[in-house]
Motif scaffolding. Sequence first.
Motif, PDB file in Angstrom:
ATOM      1  N   ALA A 171       0.839  -1.211   0.000  1.00  0.00           N
ATOM      2  CA  ALA A 171       0.000   0.000   0.000  1.00  0.00           C
ATOM      3  C   ALA A 171       0.868   1.253   0.000  1.00  0.00           C
ATOM      4  CB  ALA A 171      -0.931   0.005   1.210  1.00  0.00           C
ATOM      5  N   TYR A 172       2.062   1.178   0.588  1.00  0.00           N
ATOM      6  CA  TYR A 172       2.932   2.350   0.640  1.00  0.00           C
ATOM      7  C   TYR A 172       3.502   2.721  -0.721  1.00  0.00           C
ATOM      8  CZ  TYR A 172       2.495   1.907   5.663  1.00  0.00           C
ATOM      9  OH  TYR A 172       1.994   1.825   6.933  1.00  0.00           O
ATOM     10  N   LYS A 173       3.513   1.776  -1.674  1.00  0.00           N
ATOM     11  CA  LYS A 173       3.963   2.103  -3.028  1.00  0.00           C
ATOM     12  C   LYS A 173       2.780   2.393  -3.950  1.00  0.00           C
ATOM     13  CE  LYS A 173       4.284  -2.585  -4.906  1.00  0.00           C
ATOM     14  NZ  LYS A 173       5.122  -3.512  -5.646  1.00  0.00           N
ATOM     15  N   GLY A 174       1.555   2.448  -3.380  1.00  0.00           N
ATOM     16  CA  GLY A 174       0.387   2.832  -4.159  1.00  0.00           C
ATOM     17  C   GLY A 174      -0.527   1.698  -4.558  1.00  0.00           C
ATOM     18  N   ARG A 175      -0.328   0.515  -3.966  1.00  0.00           N
ATOM     19  CA  ARG A 175      -1.181  -0.630  -4.301  1.00  0.00           C
ATOM     20  C   ARG A 175      -1.590  -1.374  -3.048  1.00  0.00           C
ATOM     21  NH1 ARG A 175       2.857  -2.961  -7.971  1.00  0.00           N
ATOM     22  NH2 ARG A 175       3.247  -1.282  -9.400  1.00  0.00           N
ATOM     23  N   ALA A 176      -2.767  -1.023  -2.527  1.00  0.00           N
ATOM     24  CA  ALA A 176      -3.305  -1.779  -1.398  1.00  0.00           C
ATOM     25  C   ALA A 176      -3.767  -3.124  -1.943  1.00  0.00           C
ATOM     26  CB  ALA A 176      -4.465  -1.026  -0.761  1.00  0.00           C
ATOM     27  N   CYS A 177      -3.683  -4.156  -1.134  1.00  0.00           N
ATOM     28  CA  CYS A 177      -4.029  -5.497  -1.605  1.00  0.00           C
ATOM     29  C   CYS A 177      -5.077  -6.134  -0.698  1.00  0.00           C
ATOM     30  CB  CYS A 177      -2.790  -6.369  -1.657  1.00  0.00           C
ATOM     31  SG  CYS A 177      -1.591  -5.798  -2.861  1.00  0.00           S
ATOM     32  N   PHE A 178      -5.975  -6.862  -1.339  1.00  0.00           N
ATOM     33  CA  PHE A 178      -7.026  -7.599  -0.648  1.00  0.00           C
ATOM     34  C   PHE A 178      -6.799  -9.080  -0.928  1.00  0.00           C
ATOM     35  CE2 PHE A 178     -11.168  -9.692  -0.810  1.00  0.00           C
ATOM     36  CZ  PHE A 178     -11.628  -9.420   0.467  1.00  0.00           C
ATOM     37  N   GLY A 179      -7.122  -9.916   0.041  1.00  0.00           N
ATOM     38  CA  GLY A 179      -6.992 -11.360  -0.155  1.00  0.00           C
ATOM     39  C   GLY A 179      -5.561 -11.848  -0.045  1.00  0.00           C
ATOM     40  N   LYS A 180      -4.757 -11.206   0.837  1.00  0.00           N
ATOM     41  CA  LYS A 180      -3.360 -11.606   0.975  1.00  0.00           C
ATOM     42  C   LYS A 180      -3.207 -12.907   1.763  1.00  0.00           C
ATOM     43  CE  LYS A 180      -1.928  -7.632   2.689  1.00  0.00           C
ATOM     44  NZ  LYS A 180      -1.023  -6.580   3.176  1.00  0.00           N
ATOM     45  N   THR A 181      -4.194 -13.212   2.587  1.00  0.00           N
ATOM     46  CA  THR A 181      -4.113 -14.437   3.386  1.00  0.00           C
ATOM     47  C   THR A 181      -5.372 -15.279   3.190  1.00  0.00           C
ATOM     48  OG1 THR A 181      -5.090 -13.363   5.314  1.00  0.00           O
ATOM     49  CG2 THR A 181      -2.682 -13.359   5.168  1.00  0.00           C
ATOM     50  N   ARG A 182      -5.265 -16.532   3.575  1.00  0.00           N
ATOM     51  CA  ARG A 182      -6.413 -17.426   3.531  1.00  0.00           C
ATOM     52  C   ARG A 182      -6.449 -18.197   4.840  1.00  0.00           C
ATOM     53  NH1 ARG A 182      -4.545 -22.478   3.091  1.00  0.00           N
ATOM     54  NH2 ARG A 182      -2.480 -22.755   2.189  1.00  0.00           N
ATOM     55  N   ILE A 186      -5.608  -9.234  -4.807  1.00  0.00           N
ATOM     56  CA  ILE A 186      -6.398  -8.271  -5.576  1.00  0.00           C
ATOM     57  C   ILE A 186      -5.864  -6.886  -5.235  1.00  0.00           C
ATOM     58  CG2 ILE A 186      -8.698  -7.315  -5.957  1.00  0.00           C
ATOM     59  CD1 ILE A 186      -9.753 -10.114  -4.962  1.00  0.00           C
ATOM     60  N   GLU A 187      -5.310  -6.191  -6.241  1.00  0.00           N
ATOM     61  CA  GLU A 187      -4.702  -4.884  -6.012  1.00  0.00           C
ATOM     62  C   GLU A 187      -5.721  -3.763  -6.190  1.00  0.00           C
ATOM     63  OE1 GLU A 187      -1.184  -4.247  -8.298  1.00  0.00           O
ATOM     64  OE2 GLU A 187      -0.071  -5.768  -7.201  1.00  0.00           O
ATOM     65  N   ILE A 188      -5.629  -2.767  -5.308  1.00  0.00           N
ATOM     66  CA  ILE A 188      -6.498  -1.594  -5.338  1.00  0.00           C
ATOM     67  C   ILE A 188      -5.587  -0.366  -5.349  1.00  0.00           C
ATOM     68  CG2 ILE A 188      -8.306  -0.343  -4.104  1.00  0.00           C
ATOM     69  CD1 ILE A 188      -8.768  -3.137  -2.632  1.00  0.00           C
ATOM     70  N   PRO A 189      -5.683   0.499  -6.353  1.00  0.00           N
ATOM     71  CA  PRO A 189      -4.800   1.673  -6.381  1.00  0.00           C
ATOM     72  C   PRO A 189      -5.120   2.654  -5.249  1.00  0.00           C
ATOM     73  CG  PRO A 189      -6.171   1.575  -8.372  1.00  0.00           C
ATOM     74  CD  PRO A 189      -6.548   0.417  -7.517  1.00  0.00           C
ATOM     75  N   VAL A 190      -4.077   3.110  -4.583  1.00  0.00           N
ATOM     76  CA  VAL A 190      -4.180   4.115  -3.515  1.00  0.00           C
ATOM     77  C   VAL A 190      -3.035   5.099  -3.710  1.00  0.00           C
ATOM     78  CG1 VAL A 190      -5.301   2.567  -1.847  1.00  0.00           C
ATOM     79  CG2 VAL A 190      -2.815   2.708  -1.910  1.00  0.00           C
ATOM     80  N   ILE A 235       3.072   6.541  -1.040  1.00  0.00           N
ATOM     81  CA  ILE A 235       3.845   7.308  -0.061  1.00  0.00           C
ATOM     82  C   ILE A 235       5.335   7.221  -0.395  1.00  0.00           C
ATOM     83  CG2 ILE A 235       4.476   7.486   2.385  1.00  0.00           C
ATOM     84  CD1 ILE A 235       1.647   6.563   3.054  1.00  0.00           C
ATOM     85  N   VAL A 236       5.774   6.051  -0.898  1.00  0.00           N
ATOM     86  CA  VAL A 236       7.165   5.885  -1.331  1.00  0.00           C
ATOM     87  C   VAL A 236       7.161   5.474  -2.801  1.00  0.00           C
ATOM     88  CG1 VAL A 236       8.016   5.273   0.971  1.00  0.00           C
ATOM     89  CG2 VAL A 236       7.334   3.465  -0.594  1.00  0.00           C
ATOM     90  N   SER A 237       8.271   5.697  -3.475  1.00  0.00           N
ATOM     91  CA  SER A 237       8.362   5.366  -4.899  1.00  0.00           C
ATOM     92  C   SER A 237       8.474   3.849  -5.088  1.00  0.00           C
ATOM     93  CB  SER A 237       9.571   6.052  -5.522  1.00  0.00           C
ATOM     94  OG  SER A 237      10.765   5.474  -5.019  1.00  0.00           O
ATOM     95  N   GLU A 238       8.158   3.414  -6.309  1.00  0.00           N
ATOM     96  CA  GLU A 238       8.301   1.996  -6.671  1.00  0.00           C
ATOM     97  C   GLU A 238       9.750   1.549  -6.467  1.00  0.00           C
ATOM     98  OE1 GLU A 238       6.335  -0.468  -8.179  1.00  0.00           O
ATOM     99  OE2 GLU A 238       4.463   0.648  -8.413  1.00  0.00           O
ATOM    100  N   GLU A 239      10.711   2.425  -6.821  1.00  0.00           N
ATOM    101  CA  GLU A 239      12.130   2.094  -6.712  1.00  0.00           C
ATOM    102  C   GLU A 239      12.536   1.873  -5.250  1.00  0.00           C
ATOM    103  OE1 GLU A 239      11.076   4.939  -8.380  1.00  0.00           O
ATOM    104  OE2 GLU A 239      11.102   3.956 -10.336  1.00  0.00           O
TER     105      GLU A 239
END
Length: 153
Positions: free
Chosen positions: A50-61, A93-97, A100-104
């Motif tokens: 999420a800090y690089k702009g991609r919050a994720c859903f369904g990371k665990t089961r 499942i990625e959600i754009p947000v 806060i920090v760059s991809e690099e």
Amino acid sequence: MVRDVYRHYTEDHMTIGAIARKLNERGVPTSSGRSRWERSVVWVMLRNPAYKGRACFGKTRAAPRQRVRPLRGSDGFSGRNSVGHERPREDWIEIPVPAIVSEETFALAEERLEKNKTFSGRRTKTPSVSQGLVACGKCGYALYRTSARTTAR
């Protein structure tokens, strides 16, 4: 504060423990309002996409809990019947947000975390024959293997 954590880790080459100590010394509260930072919290921050702009859903089961032996100091097993397991990244499942920090910077932190995992002195990826199967009959603690680098241990 998030940018500072990433900068300390990627540019200043501080350890996760050193970052946690620095945050504690500065009196920075955690996101939950606690006054004490633990290494595990910093570690989770460095892995959170999420800090690089991609919050994720369904990371665990949830999966059934394996019941190898009774709980320490108890005759029974845990009442919880499931445990969380991380899913493969391609299943998230990625959600754009907003980033806060760059991809690099995120990729650099990810690379360093992977190197730390590989070269850590605590790395015990090769299990012993009895790992997780043998427990002390008196106290219930599991027996485990550890490496001794000196004769003093």
